[in-house]
Design a protein around this motif. Structure first.
Motif, PDB file in Angstrom:
ATOM      1  N   SER A   8       0.827  -1.207   0.000  1.00  0.00           N
ATOM      2  CA  SER A   8       0.000   0.000   0.000  1.00  0.00           C
ATOM      3  C   SER A   8       0.857   1.251   0.000  1.00  0.00           C
ATOM      4  N   GLU A  47      -7.805   1.928   2.573  1.00  0.00           N
ATOM      5  CA  GLU A  47      -7.124   0.903   3.359  1.00  0.00           C
ATOM      6  C   GLU A  47      -6.491   1.485   4.616  1.00  0.00           C
ATOM      7  N   ARG A  64     -11.051  -6.342  -4.999  1.00  0.00           N
ATOM      8  CA  ARG A  64     -10.001  -5.457  -5.503  1.00  0.00           C
ATOM      9  C   ARG A  64      -9.235  -6.125  -6.643  1.00  0.00           C
TER      10      ARG A  64
END
Length: 465
Positions: A230, A294, A401
């Motif tokens: 991420s 997230e 996702r």
């Protein structure tokens, strides 16, 4: 097993304390879950003693059992309060307390068996030995989490188990061929059997504990990898967005004629570059949205929003895109007095995504119907296409996702597979829901549902006047 005086490394001592706390909690959970089962066993045994042998001794033993159970229950509750912030000393204090409780409770059971065996006199002692055997087996099955505790308990039971036949032999000077000696040798076998069962249960528990610890380590490794991914996506997206914004801005100016007339071939080439720059810009925006979701950093500005205004604006902005695909948007029922409490920009993002997907997966010359259905407390926005359609079983892929129903190199529609996942997160942050149903003939109908909001006071006053 947990002698801290032999551990000089603080990290090793912390590890021992952490493992001890884990085992203590397992022990306490087992003790709490078996509370009523223990009371039923104690009650049955004491009733038998009271009826067949001595009511007074049964009452005295009952008092001891109650005191022991109260002490154990308090210890268990204290253990369950252990957490990452508890000191190592607290864990070892809890261990000491349960060791005391173990000696007391095992001693009471041994006292119960001895009192019955003495009341019976020299005989086979089926009842007291059976209860000792049952208590030992119960401990082997349920108290194997900590070695010192099971050793203490089985040591007390084992000594009592052997003492009863030995006492009878000594009292009667029984010859080797008597039943009393047979009972003694059988008792040795039973003690060995209980010890072996305890060893097996402890080995099984330790193997499960190690497997769970391994899974926890793998889980933490996976979480760290996802966090790194991420952070990497966020960094790359930010680094790409700045130069891409400049490139896209320059291409937009050139295609708009702000830089002067251009040859047709150059105009076509710049148009291709502009479309792909816009596509890259949209993909990067989706990656940034995903990273914000997230990390829990996506911000919302909630206000009272007129639903049909948002939908009409989405249609206007997407009409050129639909024209390029030879698809037409058709507005159906659109009540003009319906409001929702939402972030207008995010709501428009969700509706735009659903509508663009509907056009993308429609056949040339097709139509996409957009409508609203309002009840007293709910608003449902529906987008119906007549394209290739989705099956009910595809929902996990649709809202996952980086998921594409057609992930082949020759897939008809492009994209990252993030749009619907982001839309779902945004809708859920609004307290709403998003879903779809296959159409009876062909195509799919997507819908989002929100709670209705009251009309703003200033608008209501203006309409009333």
């Amino acid at each position: 097993m947990y002698e801290t005086g032999q551990i000089t490394d603080p990290q090793q001592q912390d590890g021992v304390a952490e493992m001890l706390a884990y085992q203590l909690k397992d022990y306490a959970k087992a003790g709490l879950s078996l509370f009523w089962q223990r009371q039923a066993i104690f009650g049955s045994a004491l009733l038998l003693e009271a009826y067949y042998y001595s009511p007074l001794m049964a009452a005295f033993t009952l008092c001891l059992v109650i005191a022991s159970e109260i002490f154990d229950f308090m210890c268990f509750r204290r253990i369950m309060l252990l957490n990452d912030y508890s000191s190592d000393r607290e864990a070892f204090t809890c261990l000491m307390l349960v060791q005391v409780g173990t000696v007391v409770s095992a001693g009471i059971i041994a006292f119960f068996a001895l009192s019955i065996s003495l009341a019976q006199g020299p005989t086979t002692h089926f009842m007291p030995l059976f209860f000792l055997f049952a208590a030992a087996l119960f401990a082997a099955m349920n108290n194997h989490q900590i070695l010192s505790l099971i050793v203490m308990r089985l040591l007390i039971y084992g000594v009592t188990f052997l003492f009863i036949p030995i006492w009878d032999i000594w009292q009667t000077s029984a010859p080797l061929n008597s039943e009393l000696w047979a009972q003694f040798f059988t008792s040795i076998f039973v003690v060995y059997f209980i010890i072996d069962c305890s060893r097996i249960y402890m080995k099984f528990y330790e193997r499960n504990r190690q497997q769970l610890q391994k899974l926890q380590i793998e889980h933490e490794t996976t979480k760290n990898a996802l966090r790194s991914k991420s952070e990497f996506l966020a960094t790359i997206s930010h680094e790409l967005r700045t130069p891409l914004t400049s490139v896209k801005g320059s291409l937009d100016l050139a295609c708009a004629g702000a830089l002067g007339p251009m040859p047709d071939k150059l105009q076509n080439a710049l148009g291709i570059a502009q479309r792909n720059a816009s596509r890259l810009h949209a993909l990067i925006a989706e990656l940034l949205d995903l990273q914000q979701i997230e990390s829990g950093k996506m911000s919302f500005t909630f206000e009272t929003v007129k639903a049909d205004t948002v939908i009409r604006r989405c249609v206007s902005s997407l009409e050129p895109y639909a024209d390029g695909l030879n698809v037409r948007y058709v507005l159906g029922d659109m009540p003009d007095d319906v409001y929702v409490h939402a972030d207008e920009a995010r709501l428009e993002q969700v509706v735009t995504n659903i509508m663009s997907n509907a056009a993308k997966f429609s056949f040339e010359g097709g139509e996409v119907d957009i409508s609203m259905v309002a009840t007293d407390d709910k608003l449902r926005i529906l987008v119906r296409d007549r394209g290739i359609g989705l099956a009910t079983g595809d929902k996990e892929k649709v809202f996952d996702r980086f998921s594409q129903l057609d992930s082949s190199d020759q897939r008809r529609a492009g994209g990252t597979g993030l749009g619907m996942n982001i839309s779902k997160k945004i809708v859920e942050a609004h307290g709403g829901s998003i879903d779809y149903v296959p159409n009876p003939d062909k195509g799919t109908t997507f819908f989002i549902e929100f709670d209705r909001a009251a009309m703003p006071a200033e608008i209501y006053t203006a309409e009333a006047s």
